[in-house]
Write a protein that holds these residues in place. Structure first.
Motif, PDB file in Angstrom:
ATOM      1  N   GLU A 154       0.632  -1.090   0.079  1.00  0.00           N
ATOM      2  CA  GLU A 154       0.093  -0.087  -0.205  1.00  0.00           C
ATOM      3  C   GLU A 154       0.835   1.224  -0.193  1.00  0.00           C
ATOM      4  OE1 GLU A 154      -3.982  -0.952   2.179  1.00  0.00           O
ATOM      5  OE2 GLU A 154      -2.535  -1.055   3.672  1.00  0.00           O
ATOM      6  N   PHE A 182      -5.103  -8.239  -0.904  1.00  0.00           N
ATOM      7  CA  PHE A 182      -6.256  -7.587  -1.465  1.00  0.00           C
ATOM      8  C   PHE A 182      -5.592  -5.795  -1.210  1.00  0.00           C
ATOM      9  CE2 PHE A 182      -9.184 -10.495  -1.685  1.00  0.00           C
ATOM     10  CZ  PHE A 182      -9.320 -11.469  -0.633  1.00  0.00           C
ATOM     11  N   SER A 201     -12.383 -14.149  -6.548  1.00  0.00           N
ATOM     12  CA  SER A 201     -11.925 -13.423  -5.285  1.00  0.00           C
ATOM     13  C   SER A 201     -10.471 -13.582  -4.884  1.00  0.00           C
ATOM     14  CB  SER A 201     -12.521 -13.696  -3.895  1.00  0.00           C
ATOM     15  OG  SER A 201     -13.859 -13.550  -3.971  1.00  0.00           O
ATOM     16  N   ILE A 260     -19.470  -9.063  -6.551  1.00  0.00           N
ATOM     17  CA  ILE A 260     -17.986  -8.581  -6.838  1.00  0.00           C
ATOM     18  C   ILE A 260     -17.547  -8.868  -8.288  1.00  0.00           C
ATOM     19  CG2 ILE A 260     -15.562  -9.756  -6.383  1.00  0.00           C
ATOM     20  CD1 ILE A 260     -16.559 -11.014  -3.791  1.00  0.00           C
ATOM     21  N   TRP A 284     -16.013  -5.849 -10.267  1.00  0.00           N
ATOM     22  CA  TRP A 284     -14.799  -5.895 -11.318  1.00  0.00           C
ATOM     23  C   TRP A 284     -15.372  -5.243 -12.977  1.00  0.00           C
ATOM     24  CZ3 TRP A 284      -9.938  -7.000 -10.562  1.00  0.00           C
ATOM     25  CH2 TRP A 284      -9.520  -7.894  -9.665  1.00  0.00           C
ATOM     26  N   THR A 297      -8.133  -2.183   2.602  1.00  0.00           N
ATOM     27  CA  THR A 297      -8.672  -3.314   2.341  1.00  0.00           C
ATOM     28  C   THR A 297      -7.565  -4.460   2.643  1.00  0.00           C
ATOM     29  OG1 THR A 297      -7.608  -2.826   0.228  1.00  0.00           O
ATOM     30  CG2 THR A 297      -9.778  -2.163   0.202  1.00  0.00           C
ATOM     31  N   GLN A 332     -11.503   0.376  -7.632  1.00  0.00           N
ATOM     32  CA  GLN A 332     -10.591  -0.730  -7.154  1.00  0.00           C
ATOM     33  C   GLN A 332     -10.369  -1.099  -5.801  1.00  0.00           C
ATOM     34  OE1 GLN A 332      -6.356   0.354  -8.257  1.00  0.00           O
ATOM     35  NE2 GLN A 332      -7.013   0.495 -10.406  1.00  0.00           N
ATOM     36  N   ASN A 354     -11.604  -4.727  -3.988  1.00  0.00           N
ATOM     37  CA  ASN A 354     -10.425  -5.426  -2.963  1.00  0.00           C
ATOM     38  C   ASN A 354     -11.371  -5.486  -1.789  1.00  0.00           C
ATOM     39  OD1 ASN A 354      -8.545  -5.681  -4.927  1.00  0.00           O
ATOM     40  ND2 ASN A 354      -7.775  -3.716  -4.438  1.00  0.00           N
ATOM     41  N   ARG A 370     -13.743  -8.149  -1.992  1.00  0.00           N
ATOM     42  CA  ARG A 370     -13.116  -9.783  -2.000  1.00  0.00           C
ATOM     43  C   ARG A 370     -12.704 -10.104  -0.929  1.00  0.00           C
ATOM     44  NH1 ARG A 370      -8.800  -8.438  -6.461  1.00  0.00           N
ATOM     45  NH2 ARG A 370      -8.392 -10.798  -5.973  1.00  0.00           N
TER      46      ARG A 370
END
Lengths: 525, 183
Positions: free
Chosen positions: A73, A105, A213, B39, B43, B67, B158, B162, B165
Motif C-alpha cells: 500500500e 487485497f 476473489s 464482486i 470488477w 482493504t 479498485q 478489493n 473480495r
C-alpha cells in the motif's frame, strides 16, 4: 566478504532445512512449473500457507549481491533476505525471497537490485498469485453404464477456498496422444460420457482458483489413473446368444444321437455278418478247421449232413464247359441217400450229394477233388477251378421237375434236394425263404422250386446251351477261408446285380467237404 | 387536538419500533455466490472506469476503507471486531460512491455507479440476514481509523473491489449462523 559468505551459507542452509521440513520438494516442483508458465521475469507465488515468495533465475552462478525490497500500500519499503537454490528438475539456479508478512487485497510493490542497480520491479496483489497443489485422491471407476466413467477427487488443502476452485479433467485412450478436457467448477466429481466401450482410459485432473476473489495458476496435473469402460452390451449379448444357441444345438444333437444310437451304430459301423452262431465252436475251438469241426461235431445241424457227406464219396461235378445238353439223360446215378436223411429238410445237402449225376469224366473230377481235399493249399493254384471261370446256374422249374419226375421220380426228388440244400438254412423248407444272401435269385414261385441263373464277372459269358431239362449250377468260391467282409447285407444288393454267389454256396453246402477255390455243380437232365 | 397528536405520535413510535416490512426475520444467505455476483459486477465497473483512464469523472479525494488483510491477524479477531471493520468500511464506501452522483460522468459510468450503490444495499441485507451487527458510528473522531485516501475514481473502484473480495467475503464465509450444526 568472507563473513558474509559464511553467514549467507548458513542462511541458505537454514532456509533449505526450513523448506525441506515444510515441503521443500513442493517448492522445487512449484519453481520448476512457474519457470515454464510464468512470463514475468520476477516470478511470485503464494503457497497454501498464504506466504508469498518471489524468485528469479540466474544463468550463471556468480557471486552477485542481490537486494530485495518490497512495500504494501505504498508504505515504507522493507528488505527481504535473498537465498539461492539449484533446481534439479530445471537444471537452473534461482534466487528467491519469502516475505515475512503477506497482505492480501492490497497492492504489493517488489524490487530487486543487483549491485545497486534495479534488476526487476513488479507490482502485484498477493490474492492473484496463488499456487495451489494438485487435487488429491483421484479415483476413476466405471459408472455401470456403457461408455461412461465416474471420476472423483479431493480438493487440495487450502483453507476456506474449496468452493472457489475450478477443476480441469483430461482423459485420453491409453497409448493415444489425443486427449479431451472438461472443466468442472466447485464440484469434485465428474461423469465422463460418450467414451468408447471396452477401452482403457487415462485420466488426469488439475485445479485453479476461480478468479472472482482469488486467482491462481493452474496446478500441476495429478498422476494419471487408468480405468476401463464397460464392454459393449451388444457384444456381450451376441456372445451370450451364440453360446446359448450352441449349447442348445449340442444338447439336441446329443439327445438325437443317444435316442437313435443303435440305429446310427448299425448304419455307421455295421456288424459284419458272421456265421459263427451257426457253426458253434468252429472258430473258437477249431480255429476255422471245418473238416475237423465237421468230424467232431456230430450233433449239429450241419454235422449230420456233413457226416453223411463224409460217409459218401464226393459226388462229381461237371464242368459246365464240358457239359453237353444231351448226355445226361442216361448218366448213371448215384445211389440215393438213406431215406431218413432225405426226409429231413435240413439234410437236403446230402440229397444234393445223391442227386448229382456223375458225368462221363467224373473219374477225372473225382481225382481232382481228392487231390484238392488232400492239399487245400492248391486251391489258389488250381487251374481247373477258377472263380473267374465258373459260375452258378440254377435253372429249374416245376415243369422240368415234373417231367423228370415222370421218368425218375426219385431222381427228381433228389435233384430238387440239392437245390433245397443250397437255399435253405435250418429247417426252412421253402426255397423262397432261403438265405437272404441268395434272395436275389429270381424265384419262380413259392413252392420251393428255385429257378435262377447267375453268372458273374462275365455277363457276356455264354451259358452252356440249356436243354429242355437241364439244370446248371456252378459255384465258384474264393476259398474255404471264408471272407465275409464283402458279403454284408448291404453288399447283397450289389451281388444281386453282379450275380456273385460264391461264398454263400460254398459255406453252406460244401464246407469242408470240398475245400476248393471253386466248384462246379451241375445237374442236368 | 392533543389526543389526535398524541395518538399520531404513539402510532409513529409503534411503527418505528416494529418497523413493519423491515423487521421481518430474513433467511440467512450463506451462499457466497450471491456475494461473488456483486464482486463480479464490481470488477466490471472497475474495468470500465480504468478504461476511460480517469477522464470519466472529475471527482477526486475520496475517503475509503483499508482493504489489506493479514490472515494471521484476521483470524485472531473475533466476529464482532470483524463485523465492525466490515460494516464501517461499507459505510465509508457507500458515502464515497454516492458522492460521485454530484459530478458529471458518462452514462456508462453512471450506470456502473448506480449498480454499485444498489449492490452495497444488497450486501447490507445479506449481512443483516446473517445477524451481523450493524454499523455503529464511532463516538469520538475516528475517521482516520481504518481509512485511507483515494485520489481518483479508478482507485475508488479498485478499493471497492478489493474490500468486497477480502474482508466482506471473509466475514460472510465465517458467519456463525452459516456454521451452526457443523462441529
Amino acid at each position: 566478504m568472507r563473513k558474509m559468505d559464511g553467514n549467507g551459507l548458513k542462511v541458505v542452509f537454514m532456509l533449505c532445512l526450513a523448506f525441506v521440513t515444510t515441503g521443500g520438494q513442493s517448492f522445487e516442483s512449484t519453481v520448476s512449473q512457474l519457470l515454464r508458465d510464468e512470463t514475468e521475469d520476477l516470478k511470485c507465488f503464494v503457497d497454501r500457507k498464504k506466504d508469498l515468495t518471489c524468485f528469479w533465475e540466474v544463468e550463471e552462478a556468480r557471486n552477485d549481491q542481490y537486494t530485495f525490497m518490497y512495500s504494501f500500500e505504498n508504505k515504507k519499503k522493507m528488505p527481504c533476505v535473498v537465498s539461492s537454490r539449484f533446481v534439479l528438475a530445471s537444471n537452473k539456479t534461482v534466487f528467491f525471497c519469502k516475505l515475512p508478512k503477506t497482505l492480501f487485497f492490497v497492492a504489493l510493490d517488489v524490487q530487486v537490485f543487483r549491485d545497486g542497480r534495479t534488476l526487476y520491479n513488479r507490482s502485484l496483489k498477493a490474492e492473484n498469485v496463488f499456487f495451489v497443489d494438485p487435487p488429491r485422491n483421484l479415483t476413476v471407476m466405471s459408472s455401470g453404464k456403457e461408455g461412461q466413467l465416474n471420476v472423483s477427487w479431493l480438493p487440495p488443502l487450502l483453507k476456506h477456498m474449496d468452493d472457489i476452485m475450478i477443476y480441469e479433467v483430461r482423459y485420453a485412450v491409453e497409448g493415444s496422444h489425443m486427449g479431451k478436457v472438461e472443466e468442472k467448477a466447485a464440484s469434485t466429481t465428474l461423469v465422463l460420457r460418450d467414451l468408447q466401450s471396452g477401452t482403457r482410459y487415462k485420466v488426469w485432473v488439475r485445479v485453479k482458483l476461480d478468479g472472482v476473489s482469488y486467482k491462481s495458476y493452474w496446478s500441476s496435473w495429478t498422476d494419471p489413473v487408468f480405468a476401463d469402460t464397460l464392454p459393449s452390451d451388444m457384444d456381450l449379448l451376441i456372445v451370450l446368444l451364440v453360446l446359448s444357441i450352441g449349447l442348445i444345438l449340442f444338447l439336441l444333437s446329443l439327445t438325437v444321437i443317444l435316442s437313435h444310437h443303435k440305429f446310427l451304430l448299425k448304419k455307421l459301423w455295421p456288424d459284419i455278418p458272421t456265421p459263427e452262431h451257426k457253426f458253434p465252436d468252429l472258430f473258437t475251438v477249431y480255429k476255422g478247421d471245418f473238416k475237423e469241426w465237421m468230424s467232431q461235431n456230430n450233433g449239429s445241424i450241419w454235422g449230420r449232413s456233413v457226416h453223411v457227406f463224409t460217409e459218401e464219396p464226393p459226388s462229381p461235378v461237371e464242368i459246365l464247359s464240358e457239359v453237353s445238353p444231351t448226355s445226361y439223360d442216361t448218366s448213371p446215378r448215384e445211389e440215393r441217400k438213406p431215406t431218413e436223411e432225405v426226409e429231413e429238410s435240413e439234410q437236403t445237402d446230402s440229397g444234393l450229394m445223391g442227386g448229382w449225376r456223375e458225368p462221363p469224366h467224373a473219374n477225372w473230377l473225382m481225382e481232382q477233388m481228392r487231390a484238392l481235399q488232400e492239399n487245400p493249399e492248391s486251391l489258389s493254384q488250381s487251374t481247373l477251378l477258377q472263380s473267374h471261370d465258373t459260375y452258378v446256374a440254377l435253372n429249374q422249374n416245376s415243369q422240368h421237375v415234373q417231367e423228370v419226375s415222370e421218368r425218375q421220380t426219385d431222381d427228381v426228388f433228389e435233384e430238387t434236394l440239392p437245390l433245397q440244400a443250397l437255399f435253405t438254412t435250418e429247417g426252412t423248407s421253402s426255397l423262397s425263404a432261403s438265405h437272404s444272401d441268395l434272395g436275389s435269385l429270381p424265384q419262380s414261385s413259392g413252392s420251393g422250386r428255385l429257378s435262377s441263373q447267375s453268372s458273374f464277372e462275365d455277363p457276356n459269358h455264354t451259358w452252356p446251351p440249356k436243354g429242355p431239362g437241364y439244370t446248371y449250377m456252378a459255384v465258384a468260391d474264393s476259398g474255404i477261408s471264408m471272407d465275409y467282409s464283402p458279403m454284408s447285407s448291404s453288399n447283397i444288393a450289389e451281388l444281386r446285380k453282379h450275380r456273385i454267389y460264391t461264398n454263400e454256396y460254398k459255406n453252406e453246402i460244401f464246407g469242408n467237404k470240398w475245400p476248393f477255390s471253386s466248384q462246379h455243380v451241375e445237374s442236368g437232365y | 387536538m392533543f389526543h389526535g397528536s398524541g395518538l399520531f405520535a404513539l402510532l409513529l413510535m409503534v411503527l418505528e419500533w416494529t418497523r413493519p416490512g423491515l423487521s421481518s426475520p430474513l433467511r440467512p444467505i450463506c451462499d457466497l455466490r450471491v456475494l461473488d455476483l456483486y464482486i463480479k459486477e464490481a470488477w466490471d465497473a472497475e474495468a470500465a472506469i480504468r478504461a476511460c483512464k480517469d477522464d470519466c469523472s472529475s471527482a477526486t479525494n475520496f475517503t475509503v476503507p483499508l482493504t489489506s488483510v493479514d490472515f494471521d491477524v484476521w483470524e485472531a479477531m473475533n466476529i464482532e471486531e470483524q463485523a465492525q471493520e466490515v460494516q464501517s468500511g461499507i459505510h465509508v464506501l457507500n458515502e464515497a460512491i454516492s458522492s460521485l452522483q454530484a459530478f458529471n460522468q458518462t452514462d456508462v459510468i453512471q450506470s456502473h455507479i448506480d449498480a454499485t450503490i444498489s449492490n452495497i444495499v444488497s450486501i447490507r441485507q445479506v449481512l443483516r440476514s446473517l445477524s451481523i451487527p450493524e454499523y455503529v458510528p464511532p463516538t469520538s473522531g475516528g475517521e482516520d481509523k481504518e481509512t485511507q485516501k483515494a485520489s481518483s475514481v479508478s482507485e475508488l473502484f479498485q478499493i471497492h473491489v478489493n474490500f468486497l473480495r477480502g474482508k466482506v467475503r471473509l466475514l460472510l464465509a465465517s458467519a456463525p449462523v452459516c456454521h451452526q450444526g457443523v462441529s
